[in-house]
Motif scaffolding. Structure first.
Motif, PDB file in Angstrom:
ATOM      1  N   GLU A 211       0.622  -1.060   0.137  1.00  0.00           N
ATOM      2  CA  GLU A 211      -0.215  -0.118  -0.150  1.00  0.00           C
ATOM      3  C   GLU A 211       0.921   1.378  -0.108  1.00  0.00           C
ATOM      4  N   LEU A 212       2.026   1.262   0.806  1.00  0.00           N
ATOM      5  CA  LEU A 212       2.724   2.436   0.795  1.00  0.00           C
ATOM      6  C   LEU A 212       3.449   2.695  -0.616  1.00  0.00           C
ATOM      7  N   LYS A 213       4.046   1.557  -1.170  1.00  0.00           N
ATOM      8  CA  LYS A 213       4.639   1.776  -2.689  1.00  0.00           C
ATOM      9  C   LYS A 213       3.612   2.429  -3.439  1.00  0.00           C
ATOM     10  N   ILE A 214       2.405   2.079  -3.467  1.00  0.00           N
ATOM     11  CA  ILE A 214       1.497   2.477  -4.403  1.00  0.00           C
ATOM     12  C   ILE A 214       0.961   4.002  -4.151  1.00  0.00           C
ATOM     13  N   GLU A 215       0.991   4.353  -2.893  1.00  0.00           N
ATOM     14  CA  GLU A 215       0.676   5.634  -2.460  1.00  0.00           C
ATOM     15  C   GLU A 215       1.988   6.671  -2.748  1.00  0.00           C
ATOM     16  N   ILE A 216       3.139   5.967  -2.655  1.00  0.00           N
ATOM     17  CA  ILE A 216       4.371   6.859  -2.995  1.00  0.00           C
ATOM     18  C   ILE A 216       4.532   7.126  -4.484  1.00  0.00           C
ATOM     19  N   GLN A 217       3.929   6.128  -5.336  1.00  0.00           N
ATOM     20  CA  GLN A 217       3.840   6.305  -6.701  1.00  0.00           C
ATOM     21  C   GLN A 217       2.825   7.082  -7.134  1.00  0.00           C
ATOM     22  N   LYS A 218       1.741   7.378  -6.491  1.00  0.00           N
ATOM     23  CA  LYS A 218       0.625   8.142  -6.586  1.00  0.00           C
ATOM     24  C   LYS A 218       0.893   9.438  -6.457  1.00  0.00           C
ATOM     25  N   LEU A 219       1.817   9.639  -5.332  1.00  0.00           N
ATOM     26  CA  LEU A 219       2.203  11.173  -5.055  1.00  0.00           C
ATOM     27  C   LEU A 219       3.500  11.364  -5.708  1.00  0.00           C
ATOM     28  N   ASN A 220       4.108  10.659  -6.378  1.00  0.00           N
ATOM     29  CA  ASN A 220       5.162  10.921  -7.078  1.00  0.00           C
ATOM     30  C   ASN A 220       6.560  11.341  -6.342  1.00  0.00           C
ATOM     31  N   ILE A 221       6.656  10.479  -5.191  1.00  0.00           N
ATOM     32  CA  ILE A 221       7.771  10.805  -4.187  1.00  0.00           C
ATOM     33  C   ILE A 221       9.070  10.143  -4.616  1.00  0.00           C
ATOM     34  N   GLN A 222      10.082  10.781  -4.913  1.00  0.00           N
ATOM     35  CA  GLN A 222      11.324  10.139  -5.269  1.00  0.00           C
ATOM     36  C   GLN A 222      12.159   9.446  -4.088  1.00  0.00           C
ATOM     37  N   LEU A 223      12.329   8.328  -4.090  1.00  0.00           N
ATOM     38  CA  LEU A 223      13.197   7.657  -2.774  1.00  0.00           C
ATOM     39  C   LEU A 223      14.729   7.689  -3.260  1.00  0.00           C
ATOM     40  N   PRO A 224      15.349   7.560  -2.275  1.00  0.00           N
ATOM     41  CA  PRO A 224      16.781   7.573  -2.356  1.00  0.00           C
ATOM     42  C   PRO A 224      17.230   6.196  -3.266  1.00  0.00           C
ATOM     43  N   SER A 225      18.276   6.266  -3.976  1.00  0.00           N
ATOM     44  CA  SER A 225      18.909   5.222  -4.723  1.00  0.00           C
ATOM     45  C   SER A 225      19.106   3.950  -3.783  1.00  0.00           C
ATOM     46  N   ASP A 226      19.485   4.076  -2.638  1.00  0.00           N
ATOM     47  CA  ASP A 226      19.746   2.964  -1.540  1.00  0.00           C
ATOM     48  C   ASP A 226      18.740   2.812  -0.804  1.00  0.00           C
ATOM     49  N   TRP A 227      17.487   3.007  -1.046  1.00  0.00           N
ATOM     50  CA  TRP A 227      16.354   2.716  -0.303  1.00  0.00           C
ATOM     51  C   TRP A 227      16.160   1.111  -0.538  1.00  0.00           C
ATOM     52  N   LYS A 228      15.664   0.506   0.711  1.00  0.00           N
ATOM     53  CA  LYS A 228      15.610  -0.893   0.848  1.00  0.00           C
ATOM     54  C   LYS A 228      14.151  -1.170   1.486  1.00  0.00           C
ATOM     55  N   GLU A 229      13.884  -2.475   1.105  1.00  0.00           N
ATOM     56  CA  GLU A 229      12.513  -3.102   1.480  1.00  0.00           C
ATOM     57  C   GLU A 229      12.215  -2.903   3.133  1.00  0.00           C
ATOM     58  N   SER A 230      13.328  -2.893   3.982  1.00  0.00           N
ATOM     59  CA  SER A 230      13.224  -2.657   5.567  1.00  0.00           C
ATOM     60  C   SER A 230      12.939  -1.287   5.506  1.00  0.00           C
TER      61      SER A 230
END
Length: 512
Positions: free
Chosen positions: A52-71
């Motif tokens: 759900e968080l991944k979908i919301e991040i994609q919807k809001l077009n939030i750019q995550l750091p390149s070293d972002w992990k599943e944890s």
């Protein structure tokens, strides 16, 4: 001059830490509490919330750091208790903090803050979790504003997370907050609120326990204010200890990892920066021998992957080179040094073992030749013995067949005599029949033959059992490789006489 903080690496024993399932994660759904995030499976609820968080991040077009992990998804989810608006808010604050280099490098103001001993690292608990001491009574907002405090703590906590943690093994720290008896108005309450809130957002899931030492009677009111900013799970981690209760610290920390002022055996510190490692002789220098040993420590593949990607400070220009140099030393990327170290040892062993190997090879070759010769001799003798036993068995079978045929002839003759007797008895029932002498002689012979036949059959059965035992002995001898002198040393003793042919015979004949 930049400092290589790899000397703070945990000891070898930390790699063998085993946590219970309850410690890793307990409670369910929104009320869940997790302390280990890497190298462990997530339950169905956590996986659903990550999705759900991944979908919301994609919807809001939030750019995550390149070293972002599943944890990282799960950590930020727990920090907001899986309430999507709160989670997104904390996520944006964390990304902003993570992308700002000022929080991940040292400057003159933050270095002075750390050298004054306001916050320093010292020792580990029984589960190899690092111990952080915060002297809250030394915080002077006239000398250090809140931003400088956050920068200094962010840099120091980043060093702990980068060099003193092991994914899946050591992911938490112990916090000792020294109040020194100051009351509500003596402590910088606003600064502490900002510090705690910042740490919970940017280092979520890292706090194992916080002990507030030497609290005043009015500090409980302050605690009520601070606790309102924390989730219940974090609030349960806070403990208040008076000086007479410092012995409780030894339930989770060994005395040799504590300073004397806290009931331990280590001298009270006077130098606080750079950090001190109790596992080293002088606290900050790694012996060359230990460096060589550490290069050959086996690390699981998933731990390597996490070590390579877990550092949020790789995008900081001043720390990139130091970080990769540290990784090379820790995980044996310096192939040349490790090759030279292993080659020297291998060459010394080869020089010592070469004469011994040549001598052993000659002895093994001679032993192998003797065994092959002995094996051929034994096989020939076993084959001869088997052929001899087969011939004896055939002879015995022929003799036994001859005896059976004679016995049948005698039985036929006796039947004929009995038939004649029945005819005579029918013709002269009232008179006693006088048998001729020839008939009496035949009857006696028949009785003798029957007795002889029974004896012969009994001897045949006995000799058959004896022959089977001898065959079993021969078979066992072939399996156990009888020595030549054992086969040649057998003596055939003639102790029986064949009653049919009146000739001597050995014990091994089947008819006996």
């Amino acid at each position: 001059m930049s400092i290589d903080y790899s000397y703070l690496a945990p000891p070898l024993g930390a790699h063998s830490v085993q946590h219970t399932d309850y410690y890793i994660k307990h409670h369910e759904r929104e009320k869940g509490a997790r302390k280990i995030y890497d190298c462990v499976p997530y339950d169905s609820f956590e996986q659903e919330k990550i999705k759900e968080l991944k979908i919301e991040i994609q919807k809001l077009n939030i750019q995550l750091p390149s070293d972002w992990k599943e944890s990282d998804y799960l950590k930020i989810g727990y920090s907001g208790r899986f309430k999507m608006k709160e989670v997104i808010k904390k996520l944006q604050l964390h990304i902003s903090w993570r992308a700002n280099p000022i929080y991940h490098q040292i400057n003159p103001a933050t270095e002075k803050f750390l050298k004054d001993g306001i916050c320093y690292i010292f020792g580990r608990d029984k589960q190899y979790r690092p111990i952080v001491i915060l002297n809250a009574h030394l915080i002077d907002l006239k000398k250090y504003d809140k931003e400088t405090i956050i920068q200094a703590l962010s840099f120091q906590m980043g060093i702990i997370k980068k060099h003193m943690f092991i994914p899946g093994k050591v992911e938490n720290w112990i916090f000792l907050l020294e109040s020194n008896g100051l009351g509500v108005f003596g402590l910088p309450t606003k600064a502490l609120q900002v510090v705690i809130d910042t740490m919970s957002t940017n280092f979520g899931g890292c706090l194992e326990k916080m002990f507030i030492l030497n609290p005043s009677s009015g500090l409980s009111f302050l605690w009520k204010t601070i606790s309102s900013f924390l989730d219940p799970e974090t609030a349960e981690k806070i403990n208040f200890l008076q000086k007479k209760e410092f012995m409780k610290l030894q339930q989770i920390i060994d005395p040799n990892q504590l300073e004397q002022k806290y009931g331990g055996t280590q001298p009270n510190q006077t130098t606080y920066w750079p950090p001190y490692n109790l596992d080293l002789i002088d606290g900050r220098t790694v012996p060359k021998q230990k460096q060589q040993i550490d290069q050959f420590i086996p690390i699981r593949n998933e731990e390597k992957q996490i070590h390579q990607n877990e550092d949020p400070y790789d995008n900081v220009e001043n720390n990139v080179n130091d970080f990769f140099e540290t990784q090379k030393q820790l995980y044996n990327f310096e192939q040349k040094k490790s090759a030279e170290f292993g080659q020297t040892i291998q060459q010394n062993h080869q020089e010592e073992d070469q004469p011994q190997k040549q001598e052993l090879n000659d002895q093994d070759q001679q032993k192998e030749n003797d065994q092959n010769h002995q094996s051929l001799v034994q096989e020939d003798q076993q084959q001869q013995q088997i052929e001899q036993n087969q011939n004896d068995q055939n002879l015995q079978q022929n003799q036994h067949q001859h005896v059976i045929e004679e016995s049948k002839e005698m039985e036929d003759q006796a039947q004929k005599i009995q038939q004649n007797e029945r005819l005579i008895s029918k013709q002269e029932p009232e008179q006693e029949v006088q048998k001729p002498p020839e008939q009496q002689d035949n009857q006696q012979k028949q009785q003798q033959n029957q007795e002889q036949t029974q004896k012969v059959e009994s001897d045949v059965n006995n000799n058959k059992n004896q022959h089977e035992e001898e065959l079993q002995i021969v078979s066992n001898a072939s399996a156990t490789k009888i020595q030549p002198e054992e086969v040649q040393g057998q003596n055939v003793e003639i102790t029986q006489v064949d009653p049919v042919t009146n000739t001597p015979c050995c014990k091994s004949c089947e008819i006996f």
